[in-house]
Design an enzyme around this catalytic site. Structure first.
Site, PDB file in Angstrom:
ATOM      1  N   LYS A  66      -1.550 -11.780   8.728  1.00 21.80           N
ATOM      2  CA  LYS A  66      -2.934 -11.545   8.917  1.00 21.80           C
ATOM      3  C   LYS A  66      -3.760 -12.720   9.049  1.00 21.80           C
ATOM      4  O   LYS A  66      -3.486 -13.924   8.362  1.00 21.80           O
ATOM      5  CB  LYS A  66      -3.661 -10.627   8.182  1.00 21.80           C
ATOM      6  CG  LYS A  66      -3.078  -9.171   8.341  1.00 21.80           C
ATOM      7  CD  LYS A  66      -4.039  -8.045   7.455  1.00 21.80           C
ATOM      8  CE  LYS A  66      -3.627  -6.911   7.456  1.00 21.80           C
ATOM      9  NZ  LYS A  66      -4.172  -5.838   6.999  1.00 21.80           N
ATOM     10  N   HIS A 105     -15.304  -8.034   1.271  1.00 23.61           N
ATOM     11  CA  HIS A 105     -14.704  -6.676   0.977  1.00 23.61           C
ATOM     12  C   HIS A 105     -15.696  -5.865   0.088  1.00 23.61           C
ATOM     13  O   HIS A 105     -15.387  -5.518  -1.087  1.00 23.61           O
ATOM     14  CB  HIS A 105     -13.461  -6.807   0.265  1.00 23.61           C
ATOM     15  CG  HIS A 105     -12.392  -5.782   0.669  1.00 23.61           C
ATOM     16  ND1 HIS A 105     -12.557  -4.285   0.480  1.00 23.61           N
ATOM     17  CD2 HIS A 105     -11.260  -5.915   1.001  1.00 23.61           C
ATOM     18  CE1 HIS A 105     -11.662  -3.912   1.085  1.00 23.61           C
ATOM     19  NE2 HIS A 105     -10.572  -4.502   1.335  1.00 23.61           N
ATOM     20  N   ASP A 119      -8.097  -9.359   4.205  1.00 20.78           N
ATOM     21  CA  ASP A 119      -8.035  -8.230   5.021  1.00 20.78           C
ATOM     22  C   ASP A 119      -8.887  -8.150   6.138  1.00 20.78           C
ATOM     23  O   ASP A 119      -9.889  -7.279   6.043  1.00 20.78           O
ATOM     24  CB  ASP A 119      -8.048  -6.766   4.275  1.00 20.78           C
ATOM     25  CG  ASP A 119      -7.368  -5.558   5.027  1.00 20.78           C
ATOM     26  OD1 ASP A 119      -6.945  -5.911   6.175  1.00 20.78           O
ATOM     27  OD2 ASP A 119      -7.377  -4.562   4.484  1.00 20.78           O
ATOM     28  N   GLU A 135     -12.544  -2.443  12.082  1.00 24.40           N
ATOM     29  CA  GLU A 135     -12.752  -1.824  10.676  1.00 24.40           C
ATOM     30  C   GLU A 135     -13.883  -2.283   9.780  1.00 24.40           C
ATOM     31  O   GLU A 135     -14.486  -1.525   9.194  1.00 24.40           O
ATOM     32  CB  GLU A 135     -11.304  -2.057  10.175  1.00 24.40           C
ATOM     33  CG  GLU A 135     -11.244  -1.315   8.723  1.00 24.40           C
ATOM     34  CD  GLU A 135      -9.892  -1.550   8.090  1.00 24.40           C
ATOM     35  OE1 GLU A 135      -8.707  -1.986   8.590  1.00 24.40           O
ATOM     36  OE2 GLU A 135      -9.786  -0.909   6.771  1.00 24.40           O
ATOM     37  N   GLU A 183       0.862  -1.245   0.151  1.00 23.70           N
ATOM     38  CA  GLU A 183       0.249   0.017   0.065  1.00 23.70           C
ATOM     39  C   GLU A 183       0.793   1.100   0.107  1.00 23.70           C
ATOM     40  O   GLU A 183       0.634   2.309   0.726  1.00 23.70           O
ATOM     41  CB  GLU A 183      -0.927  -0.094   1.228  1.00 23.70           C
ATOM     42  CG  GLU A 183      -1.854  -1.186   1.238  1.00 23.70           C
ATOM     43  CD  GLU A 183      -3.243  -1.212   2.310  1.00 23.70           C
ATOM     44  OE1 GLU A 183      -2.498  -0.528   3.188  1.00 23.70           O
ATOM     45  OE2 GLU A 183      -4.183  -1.596   2.052  1.00 23.70           O
ATOM     46  N   GLU A 226      -1.712 -12.100  13.087  1.00 27.79           N
ATOM     47  CA  GLU A 226      -2.143 -10.571  13.238  1.00 27.79           C
ATOM     48  C   GLU A 226      -3.607 -10.770  13.264  1.00 27.79           C
ATOM     49  O   GLU A 226      -4.253 -10.968  12.002  1.00 27.79           O
ATOM     50  CB  GLU A 226      -1.487  -9.721  12.281  1.00 27.79           C
ATOM     51  CG  GLU A 226      -1.945  -8.133  12.445  1.00 27.79           C
ATOM     52  CD  GLU A 226      -1.406  -7.302  11.514  1.00 27.79           C
ATOM     53  OE1 GLU A 226       0.008  -7.345  11.087  1.00 27.79           O
ATOM     54  OE2 GLU A 226      -1.952  -6.382  11.086  1.00 27.79           O
TER      55      GLU A 226
HETATM   56  O1  GCW Z   1      -7.020  -3.055   5.585  1.00 31.17           O
HETATM   57  C1  GCW Z   1      -6.053  -2.254   5.771  1.00 31.17           C
HETATM   58  C2  GCW Z   1      -6.456  -1.066   6.069  1.00 31.17           C
HETATM   59  C3  GCW Z   1      -5.514   0.137   6.293  1.00 31.17           C
HETATM   60  C4  GCW Z   1      -4.117  -0.550   7.098  1.00 31.17           C
HETATM   61  C5  GCW Z   1      -3.737  -1.917   6.185  1.00 31.17           C
HETATM   62  C6  GCW Z   1      -2.575  -2.573   6.846  1.00 31.17           C
HETATM   63  C7  GCW Z   1      -2.576   0.333   8.416  1.00 31.17           C
HETATM   64  O2  GCW Z   1      -7.525  -0.424   5.496  1.00 31.17           O
HETATM   65  O3  GCW Z   1      -5.676   1.086   7.014  1.00 31.17           O
HETATM   66  O4  GCW Z   1      -3.068   0.249   7.034  1.00 31.17           O
HETATM   67  O5  GCW Z   1      -4.788  -2.518   6.122  1.00 31.17           O
HETATM   68  O6  GCW Z   1      -3.012  -3.449   7.573  1.00 31.17           O
HETATM   69  O7  GCW Z   1      -1.674  -2.295   6.771  1.00 31.17           O
END
Ligand code: GCW
Length: 754
Positions: free
Chosen positions: A414, A575, A419, A447, A345, A441
């Site tokens: 994760k 998502h 996500d 969120e 990202e 994680e």
């Molecule tokens: O899911 C995304 C989130 C971001 C986050 C990213 C991550 C900290 O929308 O806000 O950034 O994951 O885990 O790095």
């Protein structure tokens, strides 16, 4: 409230004319005389003060560490006779905070101060301390038991010293004793029998950390509970009481590390000015067994050091990091290490220089190794190069690096491959890198699960992921086995949770969001605990021990996770939340700078069906799982229905296990989700009488919001998917309130955490 009731009684006896006059006549006589009137006012003010204190005390600030008087006198007396005095030599800061917690807890719960003594001289002592420093304790603990307790484990046992019955709280380290103290208080808080204790507890994972996504301006990325707890501007001089209470709360659930800043890291945290602030926090947390870590920006040598490169193989770059590590450890000798989000990202990373994740992680690991620090290197990577499926990229980039990371590197993965969705299958890297220390994680902040307003207890999510079958070392090898290092050559073990704390008076925004912080800690300590057991503990400590309250609310908490899956993303959908802020439904998002930032990328709805084909006919992401799971996921008839649309593009009219078609089943789930929230509301209404008004009302208002938003999710999603299925809503689904166009045109500004 009791203090208010005493007031008329005082007046009554004070009158001295009990037989001839009633209370109000007496009052009237007295108040005509000025001095009595002043006394009267003073009593009134005092009573009002006590009353207001009691009401305010339930604002949630105390979390689960409420040590209110045990109301049942029989139970209280029973406890009181088992804990008549405390023997606890306080040689270190950790012992001091452990003793103070024990004293504070007992005096609150039992209503008197339990005295301190320097030796066991009669029955009823609590004898607390480390095994090596106290010969009395040592006599009660075999060498073998002491060894198996490890560094942080503890035991709580009914034992005998000098022929006197006592309760031992013992460990190899002071931190272990502190954990034991919290456990002991929990027994009392939850009204357990303490007459014959034999508890032995040691953490299954070494690193149990919180990740704060907190920025230097105190805004919290994906935070829904106010601003960051860390008041950088006033640090290091000003130590907020919150820092201490934060440490207490974490220690009470065994959390032993905190990453203070956002993984989208700002280099400012590595400047000398900020390191002093970090040191101040480290000093506060140290007695509670909590070490601090920092998220670091990979390009810091360029930004802070003025170098022209951050190439991990460059000599000057290595030297810059080495100097930085030296500076940090001079200030904070027990500094935990670095967390890194690289090449994800838009964050800088080793790939910017043609190097691998291992090159980057190992360079940092080498500068931390002499001090015992670790690198937690995140596997959350995806970019435009992810050929046909974002879900596959982390595995593609990391699996080939298995066995190449230094011993003090953990790869932080994760729980699922996309996500933090309401439901995802476990990440296929668990089981794919047997020669690498993998850590989990989880995201505690919600969120994608209703953010600040939805009651969603994450215990069932944690439990589902941790107990997932991976086949990594034969049948019966769960994700927990891998994390615990039972299934490969891990040198370190750990788990991270993205924190949900903030400056809100109750820390987490939603009163029930506290349960997710609590549950995270309890699962981090013991990944095999059950969500139900944790919910029960938390409810008893946080609200009430009354079974009439605990049983229905526990049930409500357990069902809340399935409810959110149903009304947001049932059957493996994922998502489809609002663009960027992730608030509310938006399955229609199709124009974004990148295809994998759209909703249509994930749900793939068309006139034929719904879902992302990750079978061998599609992206073949199933191949990243081990056999026979891979084959199970690949077969639409054997794939668990909860993951069906995650792995398959399923025709609208395909019959599912229930005999209903996909379309009917989808409708059923969306409508069932809303019904579940209605049920949660009913449950909550029925238990209001058992708890304080303040928290009851707060949760009730939030449940009302949740209900309206669940309806919104149901209606918006069903109307949208109906444009593809071209089928009517079944009779069990109420007609939507608005048109699809209405939902598509809703706009939200200033959504928190974005
Ligand atoms: O899911 C995304 C989130 C971001 C986050 C990213 C991550 C900290 O929308 O806000 O950034 O994951 O885990 O790095």
């Amino acid at each position: 409230m009791q203090s208010v009731a005493i007031f008329p009684v005082i007046i009554y006896f004070w009158s001295g004319k009990r037989k001839s006059m009633d209370v109000f006549s007496v009052l009237w006589c007295r108040v005509t005389k000025r001095k009595y009137f002043l006394v009267f006012l003073a009593i009134l003010a005092f009573t009002a003060h006590l009353y207001s204190f009691q009401v305010k005390a339930e604002n949630g600030y105390r979390l689960w560490l409420r040590y209110d008087l045990i109301e049942n006198p029989v139970l209280r007396n029973k406890y009181a006779s088992a804990v008549r005095y405390i023997v606890f030599p306080q040689t270190t800061e950790t012992c001091k905070v452990a003793f103070s917690e024990l004293e504070q807890g007992l005096s609150g719960l039992l209503g008197f101060t339990v005295p301190l003594s320097d030796k066991v001289h009669k029955n009823g002592a609590i004898l607390a301390g480390t095994i090596s420093s106290d010969p009395e304790i040592a006599r009660n603990v075999s060498v073998q038991t002491a060894e198996s307790l490890g560094k942080e484990g503890y035991l709580i046992r009914t034992g005998e010293v000098n022929g006197k019955k006592c309760i031992l709280i013992a460990a190899n380290s002071e931190t272990g004793v502190l954990y034991g103290v919290f456990h002991f208080l929990r027994l009392l808080q939850t009204h357990q029998d303490i007459s014959a204790l034999n508890i032995f507890s040691a953490p299954a994972l070494q690193l149990r950390v919180l990740n704060h996504w907190d920025n230097p301006d105190r805004r919290v990325e994906r935070g829904y509970a106010g601003f960051s707890l860390w008041d950088w501007h006033r640090l290091p001089g000003y130590i907020d009481q919150r820092y201490i209470d934060y440490a207490r709360a974490n220690a009470s659930i065994g959390i032993n590390g905190t990453v203070l800043n956002n993984v989208n890291a700002n280099s400012i945290f590595l400047t000398s000015l900020y390191l002093l602030k970090v040191k101040a926090l480290a000093d506060v947390f140290r007695p509670y067994g909590i070490r601090v870590f920092l998220s670091v920006r990979f390009s810091a040598p360029v930004e802070l050091g003025g170098l022209s490169t951050a190439d991990p193989l460059d000599h000057q770059v290595k030297e810059w990091w080495k100097q930085k590590a030296d500076e940090i450890y001079r200030l904070i000798p027990d500094f935990g290490g670095f967390l890194v989000k690289a090449n994800s990202e838009g964050q800088p990373g080793p790939q910017d220089y043609g190097r691998t994740h291992a090159d980057g992680a190992n360079m940092l690991a080498d500068v931390l190794a002499p001090y015992g620090g670790v690198v937690m290197w995140r596997a959350f990577v995806y970019d435009n190069r992810s050929a046909n499926d974002r879900a596959k990229q982390a595995y593609i980039e990391f699996k080939p690096l298995d066995g190449t990371f230094r011993k003090n590197v953990l790869v932080q993965v994760k729980n699922g491959p996309i996500d933090f969705q309401p439901r995802e299958p476990f990440h296929p890297l668990f089981g794919a890198m047997p020669n690498t220390s993998l850590m989990m994680e989880f995201q505690i902040t919600q969120e994608y699960l209703g953010q600040g307003t939805h009651l969603v207890y994450l215990g069932p999510l944690f439990e589902e992921v941790l107990s997932s079958e991976t086949y990594a070392c034969g049948k019966g090898s769960s994700v927990a086995d891998i994390l615990e290092g039972k299934c490969g050559n891990q040198s370190l073990t750990g788990i991270a949770g993205v924190a949900n704390t903030g400056t809100d008076i109750n820390w987490c925004g939603h009163p029930f969001a506290q349960a997710n912080w609590y549950a995270y800690g309890r699962f981090a300590w013991n990944p095999r605990i059950t969500a139900e057991a944790v919910a029960e503990e938390w409810l008893r400590m946080t609200f009430s021990n009354r079974d009439e309250f605990v049983e229905p609310v526990k049930k409500m908490m357990i069902t809340s996770r399935e409810a959110v899956v149903d009304y947001m993303t049932p059957l493996g959908l994922h998502h489809i939340m609002g663009y960027s802020h992730h608030y509310g439904p938006a399955p229609w998002i199709k124009d974004a700078p990148r295809y994998d930032w759209t909703s249509v990328y994930y749900h793939r709805a068309d006139s034929i069906g719904l879902g992302f084909d990750r079978s061998p006919n599609g992206s073949n992401a199933v191949s990243q799982y081990l056999s026979p799971l891979r084959e199970e996921f690949a077969d639409p008839d054997r794939c668990p229905e909860k993951f069906l649309l995650w792995f398959h593009h399923v025709p609208w009219n395909k019959k599912l296990a229930s005999g209903r078609t996909l379309w009917e089943e989808l409708c059923l789930h969306y409508c069932r989700g809303v019904d579940s929230v209605q049920q949660m509301l009913n449950t909550w209404d029925s238990v209001g009488k058992y708890i304080d008004h303040e928290r009851f009302t707060s949760v009730k208002m939030l449940l009302d919001i949740q209900f309206r938003e669940a309806v919104w999710w149901r209606d918006a999603c069903l109307l949208y998917f109906q444009t593809f299925s071209q089928q009517p809503l079944p009779s069990f689904c109420p007609p939507p309130e608005h048109s699809l166009e209405y939902y598509e045109n809703l706009r939200f500004f200033y959504v928190p955490g974005n």
